[in-house]
Motif scaffolding. Structure first.
Motif, PDB file in Angstrom:
ATOM      1  N   PHE A  16      15.075 -13.341  -6.044  1.00  0.00           N
ATOM      2  CA  PHE A  16      15.120 -12.870  -7.433  1.00  0.00           C
ATOM      3  C   PHE A  16      15.588 -11.411  -7.477  1.00  0.00           C
ATOM      4  N   ARG A  17      14.992 -10.593  -6.619  1.00  0.00           N
ATOM      5  CA  ARG A  17      15.342  -9.162  -6.645  1.00  0.00           C
ATOM      6  C   ARG A  17      16.786  -8.942  -6.197  1.00  0.00           C
ATOM      7  N   TRP A  18      17.202  -9.699  -5.196  1.00  0.00           N
ATOM      8  CA  TRP A  18      18.555  -9.533  -4.660  1.00  0.00           C
ATOM      9  C   TRP A  18      19.610  -9.935  -5.699  1.00  0.00           C
ATOM     10  N   MET A  19      19.415 -11.109  -6.295  1.00  0.00           N
ATOM     11  CA  MET A  19      20.394 -11.604  -7.280  1.00  0.00           C
ATOM     12  C   MET A  19      20.394 -10.747  -8.544  1.00  0.00           C
ATOM     13  N   GLU A  20      19.210 -10.310  -8.909  1.00  0.00           N
ATOM     14  CA  GLU A  20      19.102  -9.430 -10.074  1.00  0.00           C
ATOM     15  C   GLU A  20      19.903  -8.141  -9.816  1.00  0.00           C
ATOM     16  N   VAL A  42       4.676 -39.573  10.747  1.00  0.00           N
ATOM     17  CA  VAL A  42       3.343 -39.699  11.339  1.00  0.00           C
ATOM     18  C   VAL A  42       2.583 -38.393  11.103  1.00  0.00           C
ATOM     19  N   GLY A  43       1.272 -38.436  11.273  1.00  0.00           N
ATOM     20  CA  GLY A  43       0.454 -37.238  11.062  1.00  0.00           C
ATOM     21  C   GLY A  43      -0.606 -37.505  10.022  1.00  0.00           C
ATOM     22  N   ASP A  44      -1.750 -36.791  10.190  1.00  0.00           N
ATOM     23  CA  ASP A  44      -2.819 -37.024   9.220  1.00  0.00           C
ATOM     24  C   ASP A  44      -2.594 -36.161   7.975  1.00  0.00           C
ATOM     25  N   PRO A  45      -3.158 -36.558   6.849  1.00  0.00           N
ATOM     26  CA  PRO A  45      -2.903 -35.851   5.584  1.00  0.00           C
ATOM     27  C   PRO A  45      -3.280 -34.370   5.618  1.00  0.00           C
ATOM     28  N   LEU A  46      -4.354 -34.026   6.358  1.00  0.00           N
ATOM     29  CA  LEU A  46      -4.759 -32.617   6.359  1.00  0.00           C
ATOM     30  C   LEU A  46      -3.712 -31.729   7.034  1.00  0.00           C
ATOM     31  N   THR A  47      -3.122 -32.244   8.111  1.00  0.00           N
ATOM     32  CA  THR A  47      -2.053 -31.476   8.772  1.00  0.00           C
ATOM     33  C   THR A  47      -0.884 -31.298   7.813  1.00  0.00           C
ATOM     34  N   MET A  48      -0.562 -32.386   7.115  1.00  0.00           N
ATOM     35  CA  MET A  48       0.551 -32.308   6.153  1.00  0.00           C
ATOM     36  C   MET A  48       0.224 -31.318   5.039  1.00  0.00           C
ATOM     37  N   LEU A  49      -1.046 -31.306   4.636  1.00  0.00           N
ATOM     38  CA  LEU A  49      -1.454 -30.358   3.595  1.00  0.00           C
ATOM     39  C   LEU A  49      -1.266 -28.920   4.077  1.00  0.00           C
ATOM     40  N   GLY A  50      -1.604 -28.689   5.356  1.00  0.00           N
ATOM     41  CA  GLY A  50      -1.399 -27.356   5.941  1.00  0.00           C
ATOM     42  C   GLY A  50       0.071 -26.952   5.878  1.00  0.00           C
ATOM     43  N   LEU A  51       0.949 -27.907   6.212  1.00  0.00           N
ATOM     44  CA  LEU A  51       2.393 -27.637   6.157  1.00  0.00           C
ATOM     45  C   LEU A  51       2.830 -27.278   4.729  1.00  0.00           C
ATOM     46  N   LEU A  52       2.258 -28.012   3.779  1.00  0.00           N
ATOM     47  CA  LEU A  52       2.587 -27.748   2.371  1.00  0.00           C
ATOM     48  C   LEU A  52       2.145 -26.346   1.965  1.00  0.00           C
ATOM     49  N   ALA A  53       0.951 -25.943   2.440  1.00  0.00           N
ATOM     50  CA  ALA A  53       0.428 -24.612   2.090  1.00  0.00           C
ATOM     51  C   ALA A  53       1.342 -23.522   2.648  1.00  0.00           C
ATOM     52  N   VAL A  54       1.760 -23.705   3.882  1.00  0.00           N
ATOM     53  CA  VAL A  54       2.666 -22.720   4.505  1.00  0.00           C
ATOM     54  C   VAL A  54       3.978 -22.664   3.726  1.00  0.00           C
ATOM     55  N   SER A  55       4.489 -23.841   3.339  1.00  0.00           N
ATOM     56  CA  SER A  55       5.761 -23.903   2.594  1.00  0.00           C
ATOM     57  C   SER A  55       5.641 -23.201   1.244  1.00  0.00           C
ATOM     58  N   ALA A  56       4.515 -23.462   0.570  1.00  0.00           N
ATOM     59  CA  ALA A  56       4.338 -22.849  -0.742  1.00  0.00           C
ATOM     60  C   ALA A  56       4.357 -21.327  -0.618  1.00  0.00           C
ATOM     61  N   ALA A  57       3.660 -20.808   0.397  1.00  0.00           N
ATOM     62  CA  ALA A  57       3.636 -19.349   0.611  1.00  0.00           C
ATOM     63  C   ALA A  57       5.031 -18.843   0.955  1.00  0.00           C
ATOM     64  N   ALA A  58       5.726 -19.568   1.831  1.00  0.00           N
ATOM     65  CA  ALA A  58       7.069 -19.131   2.268  1.00  0.00           C
ATOM     66  C   ALA A  58       8.045 -19.104   1.081  1.00  0.00           C
ATOM     67  N   PHE A  59       8.005 -20.140   0.253  1.00  0.00           N
ATOM     68  CA  PHE A  59       8.941 -20.172  -0.882  1.00  0.00           C
ATOM     69  C   PHE A  59       8.587 -19.129  -1.939  1.00  0.00           C
ATOM     70  N   PHE A  60       7.296 -18.798  -2.031  1.00  0.00           N
ATOM     71  CA  PHE A  60       6.897 -17.735  -2.969  1.00  0.00           C
ATOM     72  C   PHE A  60       7.536 -16.409  -2.544  1.00  0.00           C
ATOM     73  N   VAL A  61       7.401 -16.104  -1.253  1.00  0.00           N
ATOM     74  CA  VAL A  61       7.983 -14.852  -0.737  1.00  0.00           C
ATOM     75  C   VAL A  61       9.513 -14.886  -0.889  1.00  0.00           C
ATOM     76  N   LEU A  62      10.105 -16.019  -0.523  1.00  0.00           N
ATOM     77  CA  LEU A  62      11.569 -16.151  -0.623  1.00  0.00           C
ATOM     78  C   LEU A  62      12.042 -15.994  -2.072  1.00  0.00           C
ATOM     79  N   SER A  63      11.266 -16.556  -2.995  1.00  0.00           N
ATOM     80  CA  SER A  63      11.687 -16.493  -4.403  1.00  0.00           C
ATOM     81  C   SER A  63      11.691 -15.048  -4.905  1.00  0.00           C
ATOM     82  N   ILE A  64      10.706 -14.257  -4.463  1.00  0.00           N
ATOM     83  CA  ILE A  64      10.674 -12.843  -4.879  1.00  0.00           C
ATOM     84  C   ILE A  64      11.896 -12.113  -4.309  1.00  0.00           C
TER      85      ILE A  64
END
Lengths: 287, 304
Positions: free
Chosen positions: A268-272, A243-265
């Motif tokens: 990457f540095r740790w494994m390297e 349940v939930g409207d698309p805009l709320t879901m879009l907000g969740l996606l935006a937060v996730s994208a930012a979080a995974f970007f930070v996590l990926s950096i």
């Protein structure tokens, strides 16, 4: 241009070019085009025939579920290709071409290089998704409707979905700094995780309760939910348990994208660092 | 002082030597059990849940159907559940076969090409052994490695997805299973030499032979759904006949036998024929590759 931005842009641009050459120059363009669409079409047909088998045996006709499955599977091509595209870079350069040591010491951003190489896979995936959807509309009675007013939401969800995937893909690529070359299972299994828990091919509500919680915690669940709500006609919408409207879901996606970007950096540095420390940066594992 | 070793002993040692690196090398890196054994289960689980979703929708329709009497409804629901169980079982068996097929593609067919890229191929060519022993060892090691994934899939099928099998003829089941494996790995041995001749195309060919073969061999649905002509044509890949026979032996009453391709006995006979055919072709293609290596002297050139 700022030197840092210039370095990243140069890394991205040439990595994308290199990725395209590796992907495509082993054969003629026409054969490459056929090669690029056979796999996704075959994958779609597996689902079609599963549906046909069940419809024949159970004497049922459920176009809404069939459309749900088909569209989910078509868009999932992005998931598999983007994750595999990023994951394979290190192993391919290290084990197959054995060029990682040279690329690594060149004056580029290796993180951006991986993203650039993956871009090719995303482009090829886009081509395959369009062909799969077109085939479904043309021959399998798939119905798609995307209102002009919904287009910005669709594009925003798409871009955020891809960014999230690239972030996850770089995390996996970072892990491959330390793993042997035979780890095809990682590239196969992680997309499987999303395939299973994000309700790509069946409503999330069919999963056990604990698995539904996992699914709701994964950002791709919302990308697929938004996409299907926008492209499938109202009579083919089925209750997915989300349940939930698309805009709320879009907000969740935006937060996730930012979080995974930070996590990926971070990953990457740790494994390297660990790979350099263990002397595994240019290892080869031939068994 | 020189020591004479019989050719049989040399070749048996070669088989064991090549299998050893796969069995022991893999154990030295236990992460592969997670990556190769557990993660691929997720993809298989998806296909299981698709059938369960189809089943849930069908049962919901039956429950809401006012024209059915209680007895008829109960019977229809029981039949739908039995069908879902069988189809989920089909997926589990298909998942088991997927493990072997992926191993054949990536660790048999592509392996000599990979060895060339790694610089090992010339060492293999110079060693005083039959190249068939080398491929045989690769196959044995590959079967061992892959069995972990296959067994994991089967166990998950029974205990996680609740599939119930009706095993009626265990000896026939074993015969079909091993005939399928020998035929599949024989095919892999044949492809290994052929792939070597085709540089990077070989790699992409392996990638191309995943989903289309899952489709044509009916890994996740009864292969007869494709139509008899397509199903027979697809039977050149032993997985199609092997899966059909295994499913007949484990789900004997499924839909009144309407979906089976041939009888189990006939399928076993064809599989045995394919075993011989692929092993002979593997020997011939190895010979061709060796001839080419001597004539053109470029077989061990890397990055072609």
């Amino acid at each position: 241009m700022n030197p840092t931005i210039s370095r990243h842009w140069r890394s991205f641009k040439w990595a994308a070019w290199l990725g395209w050459q590796i992907e495509s120059n082993w054969t003629r363009p026409s054969l490459f085009a056929i090669y690029s669409v056979i796999k996704p079409i075959a994958s779609a047909f597996i689902l079609v025939l599963m549906y046909v088998a069940f419809a024949f045996i159970g004497k049922i006709d459920d176009p809404a579920l069939f459309n749900f499955v088909y569209v989910g599977n078509a868009f999932f091509i992005f998931v598999g290709n983007t994750l595999f595209g990023t994951f394979q870079v290190i192993q391919q350069d290290r084990e197959w071409y054995q060029t990682l040591r040279y690329t690594y010491i060149s004056p580029i951003s290796y993180y951006t290089y991986i993203v650039g190489r993956a871009t090719t896979k995303v482009v090829v995936a886009a081509f395959a998704v369009l062909i799969t959807l077109g085939f479904g509309v043309g021959f399998l009675q798939i119905r798609l409707v995307l209102a002009l007013g919904d287009l910005p939401l669709f594009v925003a969800a798409f871009l955020l979905g891809i960014l999230t995937l690239v972030g996850i893909g770089v995390c996996l690529a970072a892990l491959s700094f330390l793993t042997a070359r035979h780890v095809h299972g990682l590239a196969e299994g992680i997309p499987g995780l999303f395939y299973l828990f994000c309700g790509i091919l069946f409503p999330l509500s069919i999963l056990p309760q604990w698995a539904q919680f996992v699914g709701r915690a994964l950002p791709l669940t919302y990308w697929f939910e938004i996409t299907r709500r926008l492209v499938l006609p109202p009579e083919y919408q089925i209750d997915t348990g989300i349940v939930g409207d698309p805009l709320t879901m879009l907000g969740l996606l935006a937060v996730s994208a930012a979080a995974f970007f930070v996590l990926s950096i971070g990953m990457f540095r740790w494994m390297e660092y660990l790979a350099r420390k263990a002397g595994k940066l240019d290892m080869t594992t031939s068994y | 002082m020189s020591e004479t070793v019989s050719p049989v002993a040399v070749n048996l040692r070669s088989v064991w030597g090549r299998a050893y690196v796969r069995i022991v090398g893999a154990n030295r890196e236990p992460s592969w059990i997670f990556f190769e054994g557990l993660l691929p289960l997720l993809g298989i689980a998806v296909y299981v849940f698709i059938y369960q979703a189809f089943g849930a929708r069908a049962i919901a329709t039956l429950v809401a159907d006012p024209t059915l009497s209680d007895t008829a409804r109960a019977a229809a629901i029981a039949a739908a559940q039995a069908n879902v169980n069988a189809l989920v079982g089909f997926v589990v068996l298909g998942g088991t076969m997927t493990a072997f097929w992926m191993n054949v593609l990536w660790s048999m067919a592509s392996q000599l090409y990979w060895e060339k890229e790694m610089g090992n191929l010339q060492l293999y060519m110079m060693a005083p052994m039959s190249r068939m022993s080398l491929l045989g060892g690769m196959a044995l090691g590959g079967i061992f490695m892959t069995s972990v994934r296959a067994v994991t899939t089967l166990v998950a099928g029974v205990f996680v997805f609740g599939v119930s099998f009706q095993l009626t003829d265990p000896w026939m089941l074993m015969a079909v299973f091993f005939a399928t494996l020998v035929a599949l790995y024989g095919m892999g041995m044949m492809l290994a030499s052929l792939y070597l001749l085709y540089g990077r195309e070989a790699w992409n060919l392996s990638a191309l032979l995943e989903e289309p073969v899952f489709l044509a061999s009916g890994f996740y649905f009864p292969v007869r759904i494709l139509g008899p002509a397509v199903a027979f044509a697809a039977s050149i890949i032993p997985a199609a006949l092997g899966l059909d026979a295994l499913r007949q032996l484990l789900f004997p009453g499924f839909f009144g036998g309407q979906f089976w391709l041939l009888s189990v006995g006939l399928e076993l006979t064809i599989l045995l024929g394919l075993c011989v055919l692929f092993l002979v072709l593997a020997r011939l293609s190895l010979g061709y590759m060796e001839t080419l290596a001597k004539r053109e002297g470029r077989l061990t050139s890397r990055h072609q």
